[in-house]
Design an enzyme around this catalytic site. Structure first.
Site, PDB file in Angstrom:
ATOM      1  N   SER A  92       0.931  -1.176   0.044  1.00  0.00           N
ATOM      2  CA  SER A  92      -0.001   0.068   0.018  1.00  0.00           C
ATOM      3  C   SER A  92       0.841   1.325   0.136  1.00  0.00           C
ATOM      4  O   SER A  92       1.949   1.304   0.416  1.00  0.00           O
ATOM      5  CB  SER A  92      -0.731   0.127   1.227  1.00  0.00           C
ATOM      6  N   LYS A 125      -4.118  -6.828   3.640  1.00  0.00           N
ATOM      7  CA  LYS A 125      -4.305  -5.757   2.474  1.00  0.00           C
ATOM      8  C   LYS A 125      -5.678  -5.275   2.100  1.00  0.00           C
ATOM      9  O   LYS A 125      -6.049  -4.135   2.260  1.00  0.00           O
ATOM     10  CB  LYS A 125      -3.489  -5.808   1.149  1.00  0.00           C
ATOM     11  N   HIS A 128      -6.973  -3.199   5.000  1.00  0.00           N
ATOM     12  CA  HIS A 128      -6.685  -2.157   4.940  1.00  0.00           C
ATOM     13  C   HIS A 128      -7.580  -1.309   3.965  1.00  0.00           C
ATOM     14  O   HIS A 128      -7.935  -0.197   4.516  1.00  0.00           O
ATOM     15  CB  HIS A 128      -5.108  -2.207   4.375  1.00  0.00           C
ATOM     16  N   ASN A 129      -7.755  -1.632   2.689  1.00  0.00           N
ATOM     17  CA  ASN A 129      -8.459  -0.905   1.880  1.00  0.00           C
ATOM     18  C   ASN A 129      -9.903  -0.835   2.547  1.00  0.00           C
ATOM     19  O   ASN A 129     -10.528   0.063   2.115  1.00  0.00           O
ATOM     20  CB  ASN A 129      -8.372  -1.818   0.519  1.00  0.00           C
ATOM     21  N   GLU A 136      -9.964   1.768   4.673  1.00  0.00           N
ATOM     22  CA  GLU A 136      -9.726   3.106   3.858  1.00  0.00           C
ATOM     23  C   GLU A 136     -10.965   3.566   3.363  1.00  0.00           C
ATOM     24  O   GLU A 136     -11.166   4.950   3.161  1.00  0.00           O
ATOM     25  CB  GLU A 136      -8.540   2.948   2.861  1.00  0.00           C
TER      26      GLU A 136
END
Ligand code: NBP
Length: 475
Positions: A128, A182, A185-186, A189
């Site tokens: 990222s 990941k 994480h998104n 986000e």
């Protein structure tokens, strides 16, 4: 063999990653399906370090030291499989193939199992930080065998972002663990960005201009909300369109797009049975914004609050919105981390949540001051939920009044705040003494004889709703 590490796929991400590796003194083998990308990289940036370009995959593989370390940076999905399939026959036992793209973690699990059959290591590494991060230090979330990490980790840690000198790269767990982290994480986000947009919307509707709101975000960025996304929000809000002289936010079409990692997060959460309603609302909010026909039909047909606009004290509103933003953000992190914890148990990954927070502190899009606190809370104790961490629950206690006022204000004013209100609903749901799920169980038993459990006795029970309404112990 002259290169220590190779990058296959030299579009924006691969090119910048290759340059980052070269800047750290590694000799980097280069390969791209279309030769011009390789040539351009060497022509433009060849002087930055040691690059070993190749014109074929065979040449690329031969140019690498053993065990080979190959980072694939191509489009996720079929292109990644195409590169892997072409590479595998050329590799030898012990070689390490890294997928640095945004793969679905189930694809990573499949590929890891397939390569293991060939005696090869497959590492799914979430990366990222966008192009800038790839060049100057991304946050890297690798998953795979520990053996592969031992040979590869030091290089990835070297090129990763640093927080207080500590690398934003750590071993996440076996097979799909890295790409799962990941994905989350998104998902977080998406939520962060939705909350920021709602904060802006509430302040704008109360009469503040974009440039003033930019100032508010700049101010927030010096406190608990300090984060990359808050920082760039002030820049985007302050930006004036050169053509029209209007704030950029007023000339951009209000339909949000998405590439799919938010959707994956929610789909996976549903499968795992993890409630991530704040993240889900953020994904749905993007979808809703992107349905012009639905919005036009609804706009023409539906009414909302009329009459006097809701009066507010601007200073108080700004403080309340800050609290709503912070508290909602904590809920989204809590939900995402809960999903990692649940998946880690389901897949046997043994992900260390403190390590996850640690490598998100810099380099990645959701980097934020809050992450150091999350890291230290998880390092200090085993937490069922972030919300129960002592310092977090204390600050939520302070923030909740303002959070509630913002949601109440928005509801009264007819402003949609799906993120803030979903996060608040979660907060109130998980802390409730009793939930109306008891009634729901009664209904399920009524129409489907699904049975219920009692608070005072073991076992399952059914009420004979269509008969004498007596209670029947079921097992
Ligand atoms: P793209 O996702 O745009 O992919 C372009 C690259 O894929 C080119 O090198 C292209 O080769 C190669 N490729 C394709 Br398409 N099909 C191929 C095939 N069948 N065989 C071999 N190569 C093929 O590049 P990107 O934006 O640099 O992203 C790379 C990865 O990193 C993606 O998985 C992306 O999701 C992920 N990622 C991107 C960002 C970002 O900010 N862009 C951030 C984080 C992660 P060609 O030159 O021959 O067409």
């Amino acid at each position: 063999a002259t290169a220590q590490v190779g990058v296959a796929g030299l579009a924006v991400m691969g090119r910048n990653l290759a340059r980052n590796l070269a800047h750290h003194g590694y000799a980097v083998a280069l390969y791209n399906r279309t030769q011009t990308r390789t040539d351009d990289l060497v022509a433009q940036y060849g002087s930055e370090g040691t690059f070993v370009p190749s014109t074929s995959l065979e040449e690329f593989v031969t140019s690498l030291e053993r065990p080979r370390r190959i980072i694939i940076m191509v489009q996720a999905g079929a292109p990644t499989d195409a590169v892997i399939d072409a590479l595998v026959p050329l590799l030898e036992e012990g070689d390490i193939v890294v997928d640095g793209g945004n793969a679905h973690y189930e694809d990573t699990r499949r590929r890891e199992a397939a390569l293991r059959e060939h005696g090869l290591h497959f590492v799914g590494a979430g990366i990222s930080g966008g192009e800038e991060g790839a060049l100057n230090g991304p946050s890297i979330m690798p998953g795979g065998s520990r053996e592969a990490y031992a040979a590869l980790g030091p290089i990835l840690e070297d090129i990763s972002a640093k927080y207080d000198g500590e690398p934003c790269c750590a071993y996440m767990g076996t097979d799909g663990a890295g790409h799962f982290v990941k994905m989350i994480h998104n998902g977080i986000e998406y939520a962060d960005m939705q909350f920021i947009s709602e904060a802006y919307d509430v302040l704008r509707a109360a009469g503040m201009a974009p440039t003033e709101i930019a100032g508010v975000f700049q101010e927030w960025n010096t406190g608990d909300l300090d984060s990359y996304l808050i920082e760039i929000t002030s820049e985007v809000l302050a930006h004036v369109d050169a053509e029209t002289g209007k704030p950029l936010v007023d000339v951009v079409v209000d339909a949000a797009e998405q590439k799919g990692t938010g959707r994956w997060t929610v789909q996976t959460a549903l499968e795992l049975g993890v409630p991530v309603n704040a993240i889900a609302e953020s994904v749905f909010a993007r979808s809703t914004s992107g349905h012009p026909e639905l919005r036009a039909a609804a706009r023409a047909a539906l009414s909302g609050p009329t009459g006097e606009p809701v009066k507010v004290d601007m200073g108080e509103l700004v403080d309340d919105v800050r609290d709503a933003l912070w508290a909602s953000k904590v809920v989204a992190y809590s939900q995402g981390l809960d999903q990692i914890r649940t998946a880690s148990q389901a897949y046997g990954w043994d992900v260390d949540i403190a390590e996850v927070a640690k490598i998100w502190r810099a380099g990645c899009i959701i980097r934020a001051r809050l992450l150091e606190r999350i890291r230290s809370e998880y390092a200090a104790q085993n937490l069922v939920t972030l919300l129960a961490a002592p310092s977090v629950s204390a600050d939520l206690a302070t923030a909740q009044d303002g959070w509630r006022r913002v949601v109440a204000h928005a509801v009264a004013a007819g402003l949609p705040v799906p993120g803030f209100s979903a996060a608040l609903a979660y907060y109130d749901t998980v802390r409730a003494e009793r939930l109306p799920a008891a009634l729901l169980q009664g209904l399920r038993d009524f129409f489907g004889a699904h049975t219920y459990r009692r608070i005072d006795r073991e076992g399952a029970f059914h009420t004979d709703w269509s008969g004498d309404r007596g209670e029947i112990p079921m097992r």
